[in-house]
Design a protein around this motif. Structure first.
Motif, short mmCIF file in Angstrom:
data_model
loop_
_atom_site.label_atom_id
_atom_site.label_comp_id
_atom_site.label_asym_id
_atom_site.label_seq_id
_atom_site.Cartn_x
_atom_site.Cartn_y
_atom_site.Cartn_z
N ARG A 40 -17.91 4.73 -13.57
CA ARG A 40 -19.11 3.91 -13.70
C ARG A 40 -20.26 4.49 -12.87
O ARG A 40 -21.40 4.57 -13.34
CB ARG A 40 -18.80 2.48 -13.26
CG ARG A 40 -19.88 1.50 -13.54
CD ARG A 40 -19.45 0.06 -13.33
NE ARG A 40 -18.75 -0.20 -12.07
CZ ARG A 40 -17.46 -0.45 -11.96
NH1 ARG A 40 -16.69 -0.49 -13.03
NH2 ARG A 40 -16.90 -0.68 -10.78
N LYS A 41 -19.97 4.93 -11.66
CA LYS A 41 -21.00 5.54 -10.81
C LYS A 41 -21.50 6.85 -11.42
O LYS A 41 -22.69 7.16 -11.37
CB LYS A 41 -20.47 5.78 -9.40
CG LYS A 41 -20.34 4.52 -8.60
CD LYS A 41 -21.70 3.89 -8.40
CE LYS A 41 -21.62 2.64 -7.58
NZ LYS A 41 -22.90 1.99 -7.41
N ALA A 42 -20.61 7.63 -12.00
CA ALA A 42 -21.01 8.89 -12.64
C ALA A 42 -21.91 8.60 -13.84
O ALA A 42 -22.91 9.30 -14.06
CB ALA A 42 -19.78 9.68 -13.06
N MET A 43 -21.57 7.59 -14.61
CA MET A 43 -22.40 7.22 -15.77
C MET A 43 -23.77 6.73 -15.33
O MET A 43 -24.79 7.06 -15.95
CB MET A 43 -21.69 6.18 -16.62
CG MET A 43 -20.49 6.73 -17.37
SD MET A 43 -19.54 5.48 -18.24
CE MET A 43 -20.74 4.82 -19.36
N GLU A 44 -23.83 5.93 -14.26
CA GLU A 44 -25.12 5.45 -13.75
C GLU A 44 -25.98 6.62 -13.29
O GLU A 44 -27.19 6.65 -13.54
CB GLU A 44 -24.90 4.49 -12.59
CG GLU A 44 -24.37 3.14 -13.01
CD GLU A 44 -24.00 2.25 -11.82
OE1 GLU A 44 -24.25 2.66 -10.66
OE2 GLU A 44 -23.47 1.15 -12.07
N ARG A 45 -25.37 7.60 -12.62
CA ARG A 45 -26.10 8.77 -12.17
C ARG A 45 -26.64 9.58 -13.35
O ARG A 45 -27.79 10.02 -13.36
CB ARG A 45 -25.17 9.62 -11.30
CG ARG A 45 -25.85 10.70 -10.53
CD ARG A 45 -24.92 11.39 -9.53
NE ARG A 45 -23.61 11.74 -10.08
CZ ARG A 45 -22.46 11.19 -9.72
NH1 ARG A 45 -22.41 10.27 -8.80
NH2 ARG A 45 -21.31 11.57 -10.29
N ASP A 46 -25.81 9.74 -14.40
CA ASP A 46 -26.25 10.47 -15.59
C ASP A 46 -27.37 9.73 -16.31
O ASP A 46 -28.33 10.35 -16.77
CB ASP A 46 -25.07 10.68 -16.55
CG ASP A 46 -24.06 11.68 -16.01
OD1 ASP A 46 -24.39 12.42 -15.07
OD2 ASP A 46 -22.93 11.69 -16.54
N ASN A 47 -27.26 8.41 -16.41
CA ASN A 47 -28.31 7.62 -17.06
C ASN A 47 -29.62 7.70 -16.30
O ASN A 47 -30.70 7.81 -16.90
CB ASN A 47 -27.88 6.17 -17.21
CG ASN A 47 -26.78 6.00 -18.24
OD1 ASN A 47 -26.59 6.87 -19.10
ND2 ASN A 47 -26.04 4.92 -18.15
N LYS A 48 -29.56 7.66 -14.98
CA LYS A 48 -30.78 7.76 -14.18
C LYS A 48 -31.42 9.14 -14.37
O LYS A 48 -32.63 9.25 -14.53
CB LYS A 48 -30.48 7.52 -12.71
CG LYS A 48 -31.73 7.54 -11.85
CD LYS A 48 -31.42 7.31 -10.40
CE LYS A 48 -32.63 7.29 -9.52
NZ LYS A 48 -33.70 8.16 -9.84
N ARG A 49 -30.60 10.18 -14.36
CA ARG A 49 -31.12 11.54 -14.56
C ARG A 49 -31.78 11.66 -15.93
O ARG A 49 -32.86 12.24 -16.07
CB ARG A 49 -29.97 12.54 -14.43
CG ARG A 49 -30.42 13.96 -14.30
CD ARG A 49 -29.28 14.93 -14.08
NE ARG A 49 -28.37 14.44 -13.05
CZ ARG A 49 -27.05 14.62 -13.07
NH1 ARG A 49 -26.47 15.26 -14.07
NH2 ARG A 49 -26.29 14.17 -12.10
N ARG A 50 -31.15 11.07 -16.97
CA ARG A 50 -31.71 11.11 -18.31
C ARG A 50 -33.03 10.35 -18.38
O ARG A 50 -34.01 10.84 -18.94
CB ARG A 50 -30.72 10.49 -19.30
CG ARG A 50 -31.20 10.56 -20.75
CD ARG A 50 -30.43 9.63 -21.65
NE ARG A 50 -30.65 8.25 -21.20
CZ ARG A 50 -29.71 7.31 -21.18
NH1 ARG A 50 -28.49 7.58 -21.58
NH2 ARG A 50 -29.98 6.09 -20.78
#
Length: 81
Positions: free
Chosen positions: A51-61
């Protein structure tokens, strides 16, 4: 990571017989490593890590999209003049 750092510091202090840590039992000195294993097991099994990895990827996107949009808007404003 904090637990690993604490464990390594305590391990070195125990090995060098430095201060109060020299008098502690090995179980107490090695307990941060066990706590780190427990944390990682919980984090992986509950999906916290993913979940934390997905949040980081979404923020980067989202940041990338915002930068692109700002650059396109700036270019569009220059052309209209």
């Amino acid at each position: 990571m904090y637990l690993l750092g604490l464990g390594l510091i305590l391990l070195v202090l125990k090995y060098l017989a430095w201060g109060v840590v020299a008098q502690w039992s090995w179980w107490l000195v090695l307990s941060p490593f066990a706590a780190a294993v427990a944390w990682w097991t919980w984090a992986d099994n509950t999906g916290y890590t993913k979940r934390k990895a997905m949040e980081r990827d979404n923020k980067r996107r989202d940041d990338r999209r915002a930068r692109t949009k700002a650059a396109l808007d700036a270019n569009f404003a220059k052309r209209k003049r």
